[in-house]
Motif scaffolding. Sequence first.
Motif, PDB file in Angstrom:
ATOM      1  N   ASP A  25      36.585 103.949  34.949  1.00 37.70           N
ATOM      2  CA  ASP A  25      36.857 103.505  33.585  1.00 37.70           C
ATOM      3  C   ASP A  25      37.138 102.008  33.680  1.00 37.70           C
ATOM      4  N   THR A  26      36.183 101.197  33.270  1.00 37.33           N
ATOM      5  CA  THR A  26      36.319  99.750  33.423  1.00 37.33           C
ATOM      6  C   THR A  26      37.363  99.159  32.483  1.00 37.33           C
ATOM      7  N   LYS A  27      37.629  99.831  31.370  1.00 36.21           N
ATOM      8  CA  LYS A  27      38.644  99.324  30.445  1.00 36.21           C
ATOM      9  C   LYS A  27      40.045  99.485  31.030  1.00 36.21           C
ATOM     10  N   LEU A  28      40.284 100.608  31.701  1.00 35.36           N
ATOM     11  CA  LEU A  28      41.597 100.874  32.288  1.00 35.36           C
ATOM     12  C   LEU A  28      41.685 100.451  33.749  1.00 35.36           C
ATOM     13  N   GLY A  29      40.535 100.250  34.382  1.00 34.26           N
ATOM     14  CA  GLY A  29      40.522  99.887  35.792  1.00 34.26           C
ATOM     15  C   GLY A  29      40.948 101.031  36.697  1.00 34.26           C
ATOM     16  N   LYS A  30      40.591 102.268  36.298  1.00 30.34           N
ATOM     17  CA  LYS A  30      40.985 103.452  37.061  1.00 30.34           C
ATOM     18  C   LYS A  30      39.781 104.348  37.317  1.00 30.34           C
ATOM     19  N   ALA A  66      37.876 107.591  36.928  1.00 31.11           N
ATOM     20  CA  ALA A  66      37.856 108.632  35.901  1.00 31.11           C
ATOM     21  C   ALA A  66      37.412 109.972  36.476  1.00 31.11           C
ATOM     22  N   GLN A 104      41.730 114.133  36.930  1.00 32.59           N
ATOM     23  CA  GLN A 104      42.899 114.958  36.647  1.00 32.59           C
ATOM     24  C   GLN A 104      42.826 116.328  37.327  1.00 32.59           C
TER      25      GLN A 104
END
Length: 88
Positions: free
Chosen positions: A30-35, A37, A62
Amino acid sequence: MVRLSELQVKEVIIMDSGRKLGHIHDLEIDTKLGKIAAIIVIPRDKKGGLFGKSEELVIDWQQIIRIGTDVILVKEAEKPTLYYNSST
C-alpha cells in the motif's frame, strides 16, 4: 527487519490444517500507507495455469499469524483470492 529474500525461502502454512501453500513470490504494498498489504504465493501444487500463466494466491497481511525461522503461519481464508498472473 526482514528482507523479501528471507521471506521467500519460508514456507507458507495454514495453521489450523497444516496445509502447505507454497512460498512467497511477491508482495502487495500500500503505497499510501507505506505498508505491506498482502503476500503473493504461488501454490505448490500449481506449476502453471491457463495458457501457461501461473496462478497466484493473495493472502492479506492481516491473515498472517506468525513469521517463524522456517515458516509463515497464516489463518485459513474462507475464499482466498486466486488470480492469474498475466505478466508471466
